[in-house]
Design an enzyme around this catalytic site. Structure first.
Site, PDB file in Angstrom:
ATOM      1  N   TYR A 116      -7.697   1.661 -10.999  1.00 58.04           N
ATOM      2  CA  TYR A 116      -7.524   1.774  -9.536  1.00 58.04           C
ATOM      3  C   TYR A 116      -8.739   1.193  -8.815  1.00 58.04           C
ATOM      4  CZ  TYR A 116      -6.329   3.906  -5.021  1.00 58.04           C
ATOM      5  OH  TYR A 116      -6.013   4.113  -3.699  1.00 58.04           O
ATOM      6  N   ASN A 164      -0.035  -2.941   2.385  1.00 57.19           N
ATOM      7  CA  ASN A 164      -0.414  -1.536   2.150  1.00 57.19           C
ATOM      8  C   ASN A 164       0.068  -0.993   0.812  1.00 57.19           C
ATOM      9  OD1 ASN A 164      -0.795   1.470   3.014  1.00 57.19           O
ATOM     10  ND2 ASN A 164       1.421   1.281   2.635  1.00 57.19           N
ATOM     11  N   LYS A 168      -8.998  -1.965  -6.224  1.00 59.53           N
ATOM     12  CA  LYS A 168      -9.417  -1.806  -4.833  1.00 59.53           C
ATOM     13  C   LYS A 168     -10.699  -2.596  -4.528  1.00 59.53           C
ATOM     14  CE  LYS A 168      -5.926   0.639  -3.532  1.00 59.53           C
ATOM     15  NZ  LYS A 168      -4.916   0.019  -2.645  1.00 59.53           N
ATOM     16  N   SER A 192      -9.658   1.012  -0.468  1.00 59.47           N
ATOM     17  CA  SER A 192      -9.940   2.445  -0.597  1.00 59.47           C
ATOM     18  C   SER A 192     -11.451   2.608  -0.755  1.00 59.47           C
ATOM     19  CB  SER A 192      -9.242   2.965  -1.862  1.00 59.47           C
ATOM     20  OG  SER A 192      -9.764   4.218  -2.255  1.00 59.47           O
TER      21      SER A 192
HETATM   22  N1  LIG Z   1      -3.360   8.466   0.278  1.00 62.67           N
HETATM   23  C1  LIG Z   1      -4.672   8.284   0.107  1.00 62.67           C
HETATM   24  O1  LIG Z   1      -5.444   9.243   0.035  1.00 62.67           O
HETATM   25  C2  LIG Z   1      -5.220   6.887   0.026  1.00 62.67           C
HETATM   26  C3  LIG Z   1      -6.609   6.706   0.096  1.00 62.67           C
HETATM   27  C4  LIG Z   1      -7.122   5.420   0.027  1.00 62.67           C
HETATM   28  C5  LIG Z   1      -6.258   4.331  -0.105  1.00 62.67           C
HETATM   29  N2  LIG Z   1      -4.920   4.538  -0.171  1.00 62.67           N
HETATM   30  C6  LIG Z   1      -4.049   3.366  -0.317  1.00 62.67           C
HETATM   31  O2  LIG Z   1      -3.080   3.356   0.720  1.00 62.67           O
HETATM   32  C7  LIG Z   1      -1.889   2.734   0.256  1.00 62.67           C
HETATM   33  C8  LIG Z   1      -0.703   3.643   0.515  1.00 62.67           C
HETATM   34  O3  LIG Z   1      -0.919   4.873  -0.182  1.00 62.67           O
HETATM   35  P1  LIG Z   1      -0.052   6.171   0.129  1.00 62.67           P
HETATM   36  O4  LIG Z   1      -0.929   7.330  -0.065  1.00 62.67           O
HETATM   37  O5  LIG Z   1       0.660   6.033   1.413  1.00 62.67           O
HETATM   38  O6  LIG Z   1       0.994   6.111  -1.102  1.00 62.67           O
HETATM   39  P2  LIG Z   1       2.504   6.576  -1.167  1.00 62.67           P
HETATM   40  O7  LIG Z   1       2.821   6.692  -2.618  1.00 62.67           O
HETATM   41  O8  LIG Z   1       2.762   7.744  -0.282  1.00 62.67           O
HETATM   42  O9  LIG Z   1       3.314   5.324  -0.579  1.00 62.67           O
HETATM   43  C9  LIG Z   1       3.272   4.071  -1.211  1.00 62.67           C
HETATM   44  C10 LIG Z   1       4.550   3.321  -0.918  1.00 62.67           C
HETATM   45  O10 LIG Z   1       4.474   2.063  -1.596  1.00 62.67           O
HETATM   46  C11 LIG Z   1       5.727   1.806  -2.179  1.00 62.67           C
HETATM   47  N3  LIG Z   1       5.587   0.912  -3.332  1.00 62.67           N
HETATM   48  C12 LIG Z   1       5.047   1.194  -4.541  1.00 62.67           C
HETATM   49  N4  LIG Z   1       5.152   0.131  -5.345  1.00 62.67           N
HETATM   50  C13 LIG Z   1       5.758  -0.846  -4.623  1.00 62.67           C
HETATM   51  C14 LIG Z   1       6.152  -2.160  -4.919  1.00 62.67           C
HETATM   52  N5  LIG Z   1       5.956  -2.703  -6.122  1.00 62.67           N
HETATM   53  N6  LIG Z   1       6.750  -2.890  -3.938  1.00 62.67           N
HETATM   54  C15 LIG Z   1       6.991  -2.336  -2.727  1.00 62.67           C
HETATM   55  N7  LIG Z   1       6.633  -1.103  -2.388  1.00 62.67           N
HETATM   56  C16 LIG Z   1       6.033  -0.354  -3.335  1.00 62.67           C
HETATM   57  C17 LIG Z   1       6.273   3.170  -2.598  1.00 62.67           C
HETATM   58  O11 LIG Z   1       7.678   3.130  -2.763  1.00 62.67           O
HETATM   59  C18 LIG Z   1       5.812   4.030  -1.427  1.00 62.67           C
HETATM   60  O12 LIG Z   1       6.780   4.071  -0.409  1.00 62.67           O
HETATM   61  C19 LIG Z   1      -2.120   2.410  -1.208  1.00 62.67           C
HETATM   62  O13 LIG Z   1      -2.522   1.067  -1.326  1.00 62.67           O
HETATM   63  C20 LIG Z   1      -3.245   3.347  -1.594  1.00 62.67           C
HETATM   64  O14 LIG Z   1      -3.984   2.857  -2.691  1.00 62.67           O
HETATM   65  C21 LIG Z   1      -4.368   5.791  -0.097  1.00 62.67           C
END
Ligand SMILES: NC(=O)c1ccc[n+]([C@@H]2O[C@H](COP(=O)([O-])OP(=O)(O)OC[C@H]3O[C@@H](n4cnc5c(N)ncnc54)[C@H](O)[C@@H]3O)[C@@H](O)[C@H]2O)c1
Length: 257
Positions: free
Chosen positions: A161, A94, A165, A148
């Protein structure tokens, strides 16, 4: 507790915050046997409690692994932690980032490489470690890559990005082919904008999402649990014949574009 994930050991990367946190805690609610929380730091950005403590409050054993997903060794450490809980059944790759300021076609090389190393390399190394561990245990498993809706579309400020994805969708299909003979299913979940801290990282990013809002057929942003429940389906035996698929969890956004 739904029991959907009963007897399953789950590893979630990026699990201290946002969607990863919701998935880790949700896995416990769905009856998981154990949860490995992997992240750069255990302390959440905004919540008062850690993901591991929330999982444990639900009576489910949890382990935190301080890990950078771009390190193959750190991904191996996650599998070792899962072994302590009984061996991995579900890997949720994730962790991912958006850039604080995406400079589009003029993006500096260092920023481009940082994003792709976390969003692509980091996911591949996680899936690779999970596949190797699942093969060694000989009981199959499920791997979910977090893509995504931006894997299906792009814009001038989302080049890196969207590249990462959409790359994950190709990665997922290839891994499903490589690991299928060992009973390991590989799928992707493609959320639309989720009501989460990532949405508010940058006012321009938020404004771009607000423009899409009228195209959400369900008229609202996703909640983290909407994504968690899709992951739980892929991790459960209900999806035992489902592999190499991408499930949009986007309230109908892609269909309406
Ligand atoms: N939030 C959205 O609207 C959304 C929509 C589509 C996809 N996503 C995808 O969902 C996933 C999670 O997104 P989110 O919104 O929860 O983000 P977020 O920033 O709230 O959480 C991401 C987490 O990943 C950790 N992280 C970052 N780099 C890292 C690394 N190198 N090693 C280990 N951990 C690491 C961060 O410390 C954080 O805890 C991502 O892949 C994002 O692209 C999110």
């Amino acid at each position: 507790m739904s029991g959907l994930l009963s007897n399953k050991v789950i590893v979630v990367t990026g699990a201290s915050n946002g969607l990863g946190r919701s998935i880790a805690i949700g896995a416990a609610r769905h009856g998981a046997r154990g949860v490995v929380v992997a992240d750069l730091d255990e302390v959440p950005r905004e919540e008062a409690t850690t993901s591991t403590s929330e999982v444990e409050k639900l009576g489910v054993p949890a382990r935190f692994v301080r890990a950078n997903v771009t390190s193959p060794e750190d991904n191996d450490a996650m599998m070792a932690a899962a072994d302590e809980l009984g061996g991995i059944n579900l890997m949720v790759a994730n962790a991912g980032i958006v850039l604080p300021k995406d400079e589009g076609a003029d993006m500096p090389a260092a920023a481009w490489r940082t994003l792709l190393s976390i969003n692509l390399d980091g996911v591949f190394f996680g899936a690779q470690a999970a596949g190797q561990s699942m093969r060694a245990h000989g009981k199959g498993g499920s791997i979910v890559l977090m893509t995504s809706v931006m894997g299906f579309m792009s814009n001038s400020m989302s080049i890196a990005y969207s590249t990462s994805k959409s790359g994950l969708i190709g990665m997922m299909r290839g891994l499903a082919s490589a690991l299928g003979p060992d009973g390991i299913r590989v799928n992707a979940v493609a959320p639309g904008p989720v009501e989460s801290p990532m949405l508010h990282t940058d006012p321009d990013f938020f404004a771009a999402n607000e423009k899409l809002r009228e195209r959400f057929l369900l008229g609202r942003y996703a909640q983290p649990d909407d994504i968690t429940n899709a992951v739980a389906f892929y991790g459960s035996d209900l999806s035992s014949y489902v592999t190499a698929t991408t499930l949009p969890v986007d309230g109908g956004l892609i269909a309406s574009l």
